[in-house]
Design a protein around this motif. Structure first.
Motif, PDB file in Angstrom:
ATOM      1  N   TYR A   6       0.836  -1.192   0.000  1.00  0.00           N
ATOM      2  CA  TYR A   6       0.000   0.000   0.000  1.00  0.00           C
ATOM      3  C   TYR A   6       0.875   1.248   0.000  1.00  0.00           C
ATOM      4  N   ASN A   7       0.391   2.313  -0.644  1.00  0.00           N
ATOM      5  CA  ASN A   7       1.134   3.569  -0.618  1.00  0.00           C
ATOM      6  C   ASN A   7       0.807   4.329   0.668  1.00  0.00           C
ATOM      7  N   LYS A   8       1.352   5.522   0.819  1.00  0.00           N
ATOM      8  CA  LYS A   8       1.153   6.302   2.045  1.00  0.00           C
ATOM      9  C   LYS A   8      -0.304   6.680   2.275  1.00  0.00           C
ATOM     10  N   LYS A   9      -1.094   6.714   1.222  1.00  0.00           N
ATOM     11  CA  LYS A   9      -2.521   7.035   1.344  1.00  0.00           C
ATOM     12  C   LYS A   9      -3.364   5.797   1.657  1.00  0.00           C
ATOM     13  N   GLY A  10      -2.736   4.627   1.679  1.00  0.00           N
ATOM     14  CA  GLY A  10      -3.454   3.393   1.959  1.00  0.00           C
ATOM     15  C   GLY A  10      -4.043   2.719   0.736  1.00  0.00           C
TER      16      GLY A  10
END
Length: 51
Positions: A6-10
């Motif tokens: 997952y990226n930092k934004k989820g």
């Protein structure tokens, strides 16, 4: 996996496919109706190669 799921934004990194169980974040979450964490538990309990 070579990158985080997952990226930092989820948001799932849909470009990844697990070389061990074949799960693809987001795509399989919609198709199978379970998250990668839920699928991992299923896979570890013997439901291998569902994807």
């Amino acid at each position: 996996m070579s990158k985080p799921l997952y990226n930092k934004k989820g948001t799932p990194n849909i470009g990844l496919i697990c070389s061990c169980c074949g799960f693809q974040p987001e795509y399989d979450e919609m198709e199978l109706g379970m998250t990668i964490d839920e699928y991992r538990e299923y896979w570890l309990q013997g439901g291998k190669y569902m994807v």
